[in-house]
Scaffold this motif. Structure first.
Motif, PDB file in Angstrom:
ATOM      1  N   GLY A   1       1.335  -1.087   0.477  1.00 17.37           N
ATOM      2  CA  GLY A   1       0.500   0.300   0.253  1.00 17.37           C
ATOM      3  C   GLY A   1       1.165   1.423  -0.243  1.00 17.37           C
ATOM      4  N   GLN A   2       0.347   2.574  -0.074  1.00 22.81           N
ATOM      5  CA  GLN A   2       1.093   3.400  -0.022  1.00 22.81           C
ATOM      6  C   GLN A   2       1.756   3.936   1.379  1.00 22.81           C
ATOM      7  OE1 GLN A   2      -1.854   7.227   0.733  1.00 22.81           O
ATOM      8  NE2 GLN A   2      -1.503   7.375  -1.540  1.00 22.81           N
ATOM      9  N   THR A   3       2.376   4.748   0.631  1.00 26.74           N
ATOM     10  CA  THR A   3       4.119   5.143   2.135  1.00 26.74           C
ATOM     11  C   THR A   3       3.619   7.069   1.913  1.00 26.74           C
ATOM     12  OG1 THR A   3       5.503   4.897   0.859  1.00 26.74           O
ATOM     13  CG2 THR A   3       4.710   3.359   1.777  1.00 26.74           C
ATOM     14  N   SER A   4       4.293   7.605   2.384  1.00 31.28           N
ATOM     15  CA  SER A   4       4.363   9.060   2.401  1.00 31.28           C
ATOM     16  C   SER A   4       5.807   9.144   1.200  1.00 31.28           C
ATOM     17  CB  SER A   4       4.682   9.711   3.736  1.00 31.28           C
ATOM     18  OG  SER A   4       6.046   8.907   4.166  1.00 31.28           O
ATOM     19  N   TRP A   5       6.502   8.780   1.138  1.00 26.63           N
ATOM     20  CA  TRP A   5       7.359   8.252   0.053  1.00 26.63           C
ATOM     21  C   TRP A   5       7.274   8.506  -1.461  1.00 26.63           C
ATOM     22  CZ3 TRP A   5      13.391   7.004   1.552  1.00 26.63           C
ATOM     23  CH2 TRP A   5      13.573   7.489   2.936  1.00 26.63           C
ATOM     24  N   ASN A   6       5.734   7.832  -1.355  1.00 26.65           N
ATOM     25  CA  ASN A   6       5.241   7.179  -2.670  1.00 26.65           C
ATOM     26  C   ASN A   6       4.885   7.964  -3.100  1.00 26.65           C
ATOM     27  OD1 ASN A   6       4.035   3.910  -1.882  1.00 26.65           O
ATOM     28  ND2 ASN A   6       6.340   4.556  -2.887  1.00 26.65           N
ATOM     29  N   LEU A   7       4.181   9.064  -2.222  1.00 31.17           N
ATOM     30  CA  LEU A   7       3.309  10.056  -2.567  1.00 31.17           C
ATOM     31  C   LEU A   7       4.282  12.170  -2.491  1.00 31.17           C
ATOM     32  CD1 LEU A   7       0.749  10.669   0.151  1.00 31.17           C
ATOM     33  CD2 LEU A   7       0.188  10.110  -2.056  1.00 31.17           C
ATOM     34  N   GLU A   8       5.788  11.349  -2.346  1.00 28.70           N
ATOM     35  CA  GLU A   8       6.453  12.558  -2.336  1.00 28.70           C
ATOM     36  C   GLU A   8       7.241  11.745  -3.745  1.00 28.70           C
ATOM     37  OE1 GLU A   8       8.705  12.730   1.035  1.00 28.70           O
ATOM     38  OE2 GLU A   8       7.039  12.955   1.915  1.00 28.70           O
ATOM     39  N   ARG A   9       7.049  10.908  -4.403  1.00 24.94           N
ATOM     40  CA  ARG A   9       8.047  10.456  -5.518  1.00 24.94           C
ATOM     41  C   ARG A   9       9.494  10.950  -5.043  1.00 24.94           C
ATOM     42  NH1 ARG A   9       6.883  12.051 -11.059  1.00 24.94           N
ATOM     43  NH2 ARG A   9       7.917  10.016 -11.589  1.00 24.94           N
ATOM     44  N   ARG A  10       9.597   9.960  -3.877  1.00 21.52           N
ATOM     45  CA  ARG A  10      10.884   9.749  -3.082  1.00 21.52           C
ATOM     46  C   ARG A  10      11.479   8.710  -3.390  1.00 21.52           C
ATOM     47  NH1 ARG A  10      13.718  13.533   0.104  1.00 21.52           N
ATOM     48  NH2 ARG A  10      11.306  15.098  -0.222  1.00 21.52           N
ATOM     49  N   PHE A  11      12.267   8.238  -4.097  1.00 23.62           N
ATOM     50  CA  PHE A  11      12.804   6.368  -4.498  1.00 23.62           C
ATOM     51  C   PHE A  11      13.081   5.623  -2.566  1.00 23.62           C
ATOM     52  CE2 PHE A  11      14.938   3.833  -7.456  1.00 23.62           C
ATOM     53  CZ  PHE A  11      15.275   3.001  -6.754  1.00 23.62           C
ATOM     54  N   GLN A  12      12.378   4.894  -2.493  1.00 23.76           N
ATOM     55  CA  GLN A  12      12.319   4.120  -0.795  1.00 23.76           C
ATOM     56  C   GLN A  12      13.428   3.147  -1.391  1.00 23.76           C
ATOM     57  OE1 GLN A  12       7.591   3.874   0.935  1.00 23.76           O
ATOM     58  NE2 GLN A  12       8.031   2.995  -1.336  1.00 23.76           N
ATOM     59  N   GLY A  13      13.646   2.225  -2.269  1.00 20.33           N
ATOM     60  CA  GLY A  13      14.305   1.311  -2.265  1.00 20.33           C
ATOM     61  C   GLY A  13      14.603   0.227  -1.041  1.00 20.33           C
ATOM     62  N   THR A  14      15.257  -0.281   0.522  1.00 17.99           N
ATOM     63  CA  THR A  14      15.735  -1.293   0.779  1.00 17.99           C
ATOM     64  C   THR A  14      14.514  -0.142   2.352  1.00 17.99           C
ATOM     65  OG1 THR A  14      17.727  -1.018   1.566  1.00 17.99           O
ATOM     66  CG2 THR A  14      16.513  -2.541  -0.603  1.00 17.99           C
ATOM     67  N   THR A  15      15.169   1.244   2.259  1.00 21.28           N
ATOM     68  CA  THR A  15      14.450   1.511   3.291  1.00 21.28           C
ATOM     69  C   THR A  15      12.684   1.465   4.094  1.00 21.28           C
ATOM     70  OG1 THR A  15      15.313   3.696   2.457  1.00 21.28           O
ATOM     71  CG2 THR A  15      14.384   4.394   4.305  1.00 21.28           C
ATOM     72  N   ASP A  16      13.263   1.063   5.474  1.00 24.92           N
ATOM     73  CA  ASP A  16      11.592   0.760   6.217  1.00 24.92           C
ATOM     74  C   ASP A  16      11.127   2.215   6.390  1.00 24.92           C
ATOM     75  OD1 ASP A  16      10.267  -0.949   6.558  1.00 24.92           O
ATOM     76  OD2 ASP A  16      11.578  -1.688   8.468  1.00 24.92           O
ATOM     77  N   VAL A  17       9.793   2.679   5.328  1.00 23.41           N
ATOM     78  CA  VAL A  17       8.965   4.578   5.649  1.00 23.41           C
ATOM     79  C   VAL A  17       7.776   2.684   5.629  1.00 23.41           C
ATOM     80  CG1 VAL A  17       8.093   5.641   3.853  1.00 23.41           C
ATOM     81  CG2 VAL A  17      10.268   4.862   3.686  1.00 23.41           C
ATOM     82  N   PRO A  18       7.097   3.274   6.508  1.00 19.47           N
ATOM     83  CA  PRO A  18       5.544   1.747   6.895  1.00 19.47           C
ATOM     84  C   PRO A  18       4.902   3.550   5.808  1.00 19.47           C
ATOM     85  CG  PRO A  18       6.012   4.065   8.905  1.00 19.47           C
ATOM     86  CD  PRO A  18       7.046   4.501   7.476  1.00 19.47           C
ATOM     87  N   LEU A  19       3.383   2.275   5.731  1.00 18.72           N
ATOM     88  CA  LEU A  19       2.249   2.283   5.278  1.00 18.72           C
ATOM     89  C   LEU A  19       1.323   4.022   5.635  1.00 18.72           C
ATOM     90  CD1 LEU A  19       0.021  -0.709   4.664  1.00 18.72           C
ATOM     91  CD2 LEU A  19       1.855   0.577   3.107  1.00 18.72           C
ATOM     92  N   THR A  20       0.751   4.741   5.296  1.00 16.35           N
ATOM     93  CA  THR A  20       0.339   6.150   5.245  1.00 16.35           C
ATOM     94  C   THR A  20      -1.491   5.159   5.709  1.00 16.35           C
ATOM     95  OG1 THR A  20      -1.011   5.908   3.158  1.00 16.35           O
ATOM     96  CG2 THR A  20       0.825   7.056   3.868  1.00 16.35           C
ATOM     97  N   ALA A  21      -1.777   6.247   6.905  1.00 17.28           N
ATOM     98  CA  ALA A  21      -3.300   5.750   7.006  1.00 17.28           C
ATOM     99  C   ALA A  21      -4.094   5.069   5.731  1.00 17.28           C
ATOM    100  CB  ALA A  21      -4.116   6.465   7.329  1.00 17.28           C
ATOM    101  N   GLU A  22      -3.924   5.646   4.480  1.00 23.15           N
ATOM    102  CA  GLU A  22      -4.253   5.163   3.591  1.00 23.15           C
ATOM    103  C   GLU A  22      -3.935   3.796   2.510  1.00 23.15           C
ATOM    104  OE1 GLU A  22      -7.003   5.174  -0.519  1.00 23.15           O
ATOM    105  OE2 GLU A  22      -7.087   6.131   1.707  1.00 23.15           O
ATOM    106  N   GLY A  23      -2.199   4.195   3.157  1.00 18.06           N
ATOM    107  CA  GLY A  23      -1.414   2.947   2.568  1.00 18.06           C
ATOM    108  C   GLY A  23      -2.992   1.551   2.917  1.00 18.06           C
ATOM    109  N   LEU A  24      -3.543   2.202   4.345  1.00 19.51           N
ATOM    110  CA  LEU A  24      -3.733   0.592   5.279  1.00 19.51           C
ATOM    111  C   LEU A  24      -4.781   0.276   4.870  1.00 19.51           C
ATOM    112  CD1 LEU A  24      -3.017  -1.403   7.519  1.00 19.51           C
ATOM    113  CD2 LEU A  24      -4.106   0.283   8.982  1.00 19.51           C
ATOM    114  N   ASN A  25      -5.534   1.301   4.837  1.00 20.08           N
ATOM    115  CA  ASN A  25      -7.491   1.008   4.227  1.00 20.08           C
ATOM    116  C   ASN A  25      -6.978  -0.036   2.569  1.00 20.08           C
ATOM    117  OD1 ASN A  25      -8.471   2.913   6.113  1.00 20.08           O
ATOM    118  ND2 ASN A  25      -8.488   4.370   5.183  1.00 20.08           N
ATOM    119  N   GLN A  26      -6.132   0.759   1.901  1.00 21.55           N
ATOM    120  CA  GLN A  26      -6.069  -0.185   0.291  1.00 21.55           C
ATOM    121  C   GLN A  26      -5.357  -1.191   0.303  1.00 21.55           C
ATOM    122  OE1 GLN A  26      -2.705   2.066  -1.342  1.00 21.55           O
ATOM    123  NE2 GLN A  26      -3.848   3.838  -2.010  1.00 21.55           N
TER     124      GLN A  26
END
Length: 212
Positions: A13-38
């Motif tokens: 699901g969606q993360t804040s870095w997805n919304l910012e178009r920030r490259f995540q790679g192996t960085t451990d970024v959690p889901l947003t509230a919307e990502g959890l809903n997705q």
């Protein structure tokens, strides 16, 4: 013998870095509230496929996505480091615009399908080398007509699909990116795996991910 097995490759699901178009790679970024809903919405659909097994990347965003399906199906999720997103070195944490501005030549070469260590990280073929065998080994354990759900990341899913259906690595870019919490389906045929669905459930959502 053709056993009719299926592999569903499901992006987190969606993360804040997805919304910012920030490259995540192996960085451990959690889901947003919307990502959890997705994840919850998608899990209800995927549960209808009656999967026989669920495996996942061990990063937080995929663990949380997979847990929604596990809750509905009662299946235990097995987590694998090999299913993580592509490690992209110094690109990780940068926005798309920052990557193009600082590493434009490297970015353009990658988009042309050339073997590139983005940010000094992994080649796409190396991602496939670690991820595809894990998917294949778990698919081999399926009963006839069984379905395996693989919860992973956009880039890793694309390279795994490319490897499993026998595409030349230079053409993997022809497989479009996956929208958050959408999936692709591989089906077993007498000639091996074939792509039955790709990026299912996308419209009208844009693709926001490291492989876009």
């Amino acid at each position: 013998m053709n056993r009719g097995r299926r592999i569903v490759l499901w992006r987190h699901g969606q993360t804040s870095w997805n919304l910012e178009r920030r490259f995540q790679g192996t960085t451990d970024v959690p889901l947003t509230a919307e990502g959890l809903n997705q994840a919850r919405r998608a899990a209800r659909l995927l549960a209808g496929l009656r999967p026989a097994a669920v495996i996942s990347s061990d990063l937080t965003r995929t663990r949380a996505t997979a847990s929604e399906l596990a809750e509905l199906t009662g299946l235990e999720v097995t987590h694998y480091e090999e299913l993580r997103e592509t490690y992209a070195g110094v690109w990780q944490g940068l926005t798309h615009d920052e990557i193009v501005a600082r590493y434009g030549e490297q970015y353009a070469a990658w988009k042309r399908g050339e073997p590139v260590r983005r940010g000094g990280g992994e080649l796409e073929t190396e991602v496939a080398d670690r991820a595809a065998p894990v998917v294949e080994a778990n698919a081999e354990k399926l009963p006839d007509d069984g379905t395996l759900v693989v919860v992973s990341h956009g880039g890793t899913i694309r390279t795994t699909i490319g490897r499993l259906i026998g595409l030349d690595p230079g053409s993997w870019e022809a497989l479009g990116g996956l929208t958050n919490c959408c999936w692709s389906v591989l089906g077993e045929s007498v000639r091996g795996w074939r792509l039955l669905e790709h990026n299912a459930g996308t419209l009208p959502e844009p693709v926001l991910g490291d492989d876009d």
